[in-house]
Enzyme design. Structure first.
Site, PDB file in Angstrom:
ATOM      1  N   HIS A   1      -3.615   0.746   8.357  1.00 42.79           N
ATOM      2  CA  HIS A   1      -4.185   0.347   7.065  1.00 42.79           C
ATOM      3  C   HIS A   1      -5.564  -0.278   7.207  1.00 42.79           C
ATOM      4  CE1 HIS A   1      -4.049  -1.049   2.852  1.00 42.79           C
ATOM      5  NE2 HIS A   1      -4.601  -2.162   3.318  1.00 42.79           N
TER       6      HIS A   1
ATOM      7  N   CYS B   1       0.833  -1.202   0.000  1.00 45.93           N
ATOM      8  CA  CYS B   1       0.000   0.000   0.000  1.00 45.93           C
ATOM      9  C   CYS B   1       0.872   1.258   0.000  1.00 45.93           C
ATOM     10  CB  CYS B   1      -0.918   0.009   1.224  1.00 45.93           C
ATOM     11  SG  CYS B   1      -1.885   1.524   1.386  1.00 45.93           S
TER      12      CYS B   1
ATOM     13  N   ASN C   1     -14.151   8.965  -0.373  1.00 42.24           N
ATOM     14  CA  ASN C   1     -14.816   7.832  -1.001  1.00 42.24           C
ATOM     15  C   ASN C   1     -14.440   6.602  -0.188  1.00 42.24           C
ATOM     16  OD1 ASN C   1     -15.655   9.502  -3.142  1.00 42.24           O
ATOM     17  ND2 ASN C   1     -13.803   9.078  -4.297  1.00 42.24           N
TER      18      ASN C   1
ATOM     19  N   GLN D   1      -9.695  12.881  -0.106  1.00 42.11           N
ATOM     20  CA  GLN D   1      -9.029  13.745  -1.074  1.00 42.11           C
ATOM     21  C   GLN D   1      -9.495  15.181  -0.902  1.00 42.11           C
ATOM     22  OE1 GLN D   1      -8.512  11.988  -5.144  1.00 42.11           O
ATOM     23  NE2 GLN D   1      -9.933  10.436  -4.386  1.00 42.11           N
TER      24      GLN D   1
ATOM     25  N   HIS E   1      -8.470   6.970   3.681  1.00 46.01           N
ATOM     26  CA  HIS E   1      -7.992   8.249   3.166  1.00 46.01           C
ATOM     27  C   HIS E   1      -9.119   8.988   2.469  1.00 46.01           C
ATOM     28  CE1 HIS E   1      -7.983   5.966  -0.588  1.00 46.01           C
ATOM     29  NE2 HIS E   1      -7.813   7.116  -1.251  1.00 46.01           N
TER      30      HIS E   1
END
Length: 355
Positions: free
Chosen positions: A116, A70, A156, A171, A169
């Protein structure tokens, strides 16, 4: 909060946001990266009056890598990622495969946690507050960017939404224009002011609170409700009770209450499709996919104080094992058909309160 800015090997900006003032962020990106070459272009649709970003370089972006590869995890044990440090609280960096770049705006990635396998709903209140600080800081910074007219912070979540990286995460897009959805809001806002002399956002919130049937959460400084004309099967709008145009304008009381309100909403979203045995949805279905979108006033708006900052949270899952697809009416004519009555959606979201 401590903010530390640095550069990645290809020149992109990376910013650490730490809860501790004594955090030291001096790790260097060891990767042999070539300079970024983007081909982002904004084209105007003369029929619809909107704009489309053409970004062919995004075809090469990272797609569903295994967890041990990742790019959003910290750099550890000889494996180098987008984040040079071996651990972090919250990180923001320029997207390696941006939809918007240069004169066409800016795209950034926000990593909510170094874990993660977590999700935003798993964060504690302190970590969620730090993410809010990062959103706020980036909104204020991007407002100074010469090509940015509107800042959009969003997340998202879920493969069904189209997420290509499983790490928690979001954006941030800095658009070089006012988005079509915001233009529609501004048009309705102006018409309502001209007709009634009142603010449309204020009236919408007041009407929902007065009706009560669609209210999901009502705090001292925030209120969350399913809108009367919800487009999506489960959709919640979260408003601060004191109208402000953007994240930097929130007062301390609203900032303090936000983590509890938002984390509660996310936890409820993950319980919507729980079966009687406590399993989340159908076998193998996974957590509820969603989009969380902050709506903020454009920077060159004549009276920014008229706009109301708010967050819209919605899922494309309409029932266990079934998704809401944007088919002919929605995609072809932008006329949504919602199979779940907003009152029923709100009742379900009240039923699944976290314990």
């Amino acid at each position: 909060m401590k903010k530390t800015a640095t550069r990645l090997a290809d020149g992109r900006e990376l910013i650490y946001y730490d809860a501790r003032d004594d955090a030291v962020r001096d790790a260097v990106d060891q990767r042999p990266l070539d300079p970024i070459a983007t081909r982002s272009e904004i084209r105007h649709d003369r029929l619809l009056g909107d704009r489309v970003a053409i970004a062919s370089h995004r075809q090469a972006r990272t797609y569903h890598p295994p967890a041990d590869e990742c790019p959003l995890c910290p750099s550890r044990e000889g494996r180098h990622s987008e984040i040079p440090a071996p651990d972090y609280d919250v990180v923001v960096f320029e997207n390696r495969f941006p939809s918007l770049a240069g004169d066409s705006g800016r795209c950034e990635v926000v990593c909510f946690t170094s874990d993660h396998h977590a999700s935003f709903a798993d964060l504690d209140a302190g970590q969620a507050a730090l993410v809010l600080e990062a959103w706020t800081d980036r909104t204020a910074e991007l407002a100074q960017h010469p090509s940015v007219e509107q800042v959009f912070c969003f997340e998202n979540r879920g493969k069904e939404i189209g997420v290509t990286l499983g790490h928690p995460h979001g954006q941030i897009y800095g658009y070089p224009f006012v988005t079509p959805r915001t233009r529609l809001m501004l048009r309705s806002l102006a018409e309502h002011r001209e007709t009634t002399g009142r603010n449309l956002f204020d009236d919408v919130v007041a009407d929902e609170l007065a009706d009560g049937r669609r209210v999901v959460l009502d705090g001292e400084h925030w209120t969350a409700f399913v809108p009367y004309a919800a487009h999506w099967p489960y959709e919640v709008h979260l408003y601060p009770k004191r109208r402000v145009p953007d994240l930097p304008a929130l007062d301390e009381a609203a900032r303090t209450e936000f983590p509890q309100m938002y984390l509660e909403l996310l936890k409820r979203f993950d319980r919507i499709f729980d079966g009687t045995d406590g399993a989340n949805g159908a076998a193998g279905e996974g957590p509820t996919p969603y989009i969380a979108a902050w709506h903020q006033a454009p920077y060159r708006m004549a009276d920014r104080g008229e706009f109301a900052l708010h967050l819209e949270l919605f899922t494309i899952r309409r029932t266990s094992g079934k998704l809401k697809f944007l088919a002919g009416s929605e995609s072809g004519m932008n006329v949504f058909i919602n199979d779940v009555p907003p009152e029923a959606a709100a009742e379900r979201l009240r039923e699944v309160a976290s314990k």
